[in-house]
Design a protein around this motif. Structure first.
Motif, PDB file in Angstrom:
ATOM      1  N   LYS A 198       0.836  -1.107   0.012  1.00 48.80           N
ATOM      2  CA  LYS A 198      -0.008   0.169  -0.108  1.00 48.80           C
ATOM      3  C   LYS A 198       0.919   1.196   0.171  1.00 48.80           C
ATOM      4  O   LYS A 198       0.518   2.089  -0.768  1.00 48.80           O
ATOM      5  CB  LYS A 198      -1.046  -0.008   1.251  1.00 48.80           C
ATOM      6  N   ASP A 199       1.910   1.260   0.591  1.00 51.14           N
ATOM      7  CA  ASP A 199       2.899   2.308   0.593  1.00 51.14           C
ATOM      8  C   ASP A 199       3.762   2.516  -0.595  1.00 51.14           C
ATOM      9  O   ASP A 199       4.585   3.371  -0.612  1.00 51.14           O
ATOM     10  CB  ASP A 199       3.676   2.255   1.946  1.00 51.14           C
TER      11      ASP A 199
ATOM     12  N   SER B 127      -1.693  -5.899  -7.559  1.00 54.48           N
ATOM     13  CA  SER B 127      -0.347  -5.503  -6.898  1.00 54.48           C
ATOM     14  C   SER B 127       0.709  -6.619  -6.896  1.00 54.48           C
ATOM     15  O   SER B 127       1.659  -6.427  -6.699  1.00 54.48           O
ATOM     16  CB  SER B 127      -0.833  -5.258  -5.504  1.00 54.48           C
ATOM     17  N   ILE B 128       0.192  -7.778  -7.577  1.00 53.46           N
ATOM     18  CA  ILE B 128       1.336  -8.821  -7.527  1.00 53.46           C
ATOM     19  C   ILE B 128       1.999  -8.584  -8.961  1.00 53.46           C
ATOM     20  O   ILE B 128       1.416  -8.712  -9.719  1.00 53.46           O
ATOM     21  CB  ILE B 128       0.771 -10.296  -7.462  1.00 53.46           C
TER      22      ILE B 128
END
Length: 73
Positions: A22-23, A58-59
């Motif tokens: 997330k960051d 996100s992968i």
């Protein structure tokens, strides 16, 4: 890549993923997949020894590992 994650789930094999957190930092984890949807992967993180949910988008990469892990019930 999604096919690899589904195969890991069906065969109960650990798989290593590289993903964007997330960051916006990059992380690498070895996981045991417990469920796959179009959006999320439910898994046990072998590094943290805790359940995790990963966004499929996100992968960045996924690959099978040759190591074997002892599973505790």
């Amino acid at each position: 890549m999604k096919k690899q994650l589904e195969k890991a789930w069906k065969e109960k094999r650990p798989i290593e993923i590289i993903y964007v957190k997330k960051d916006s930092s990059i992380s690498q984890r070895t996981i045991l997949v417990y469920g796959v949807t179009d959006t999320y992967i439910k898994a046990q993180c072998l590094k943290k020894k805790q359940p995790r949910i990963f966004k499929v988008d996100s992968i960045l990469a996924a690959s099978f590992q040759s190591k074997t892990y002892k599973l505790y019930a």
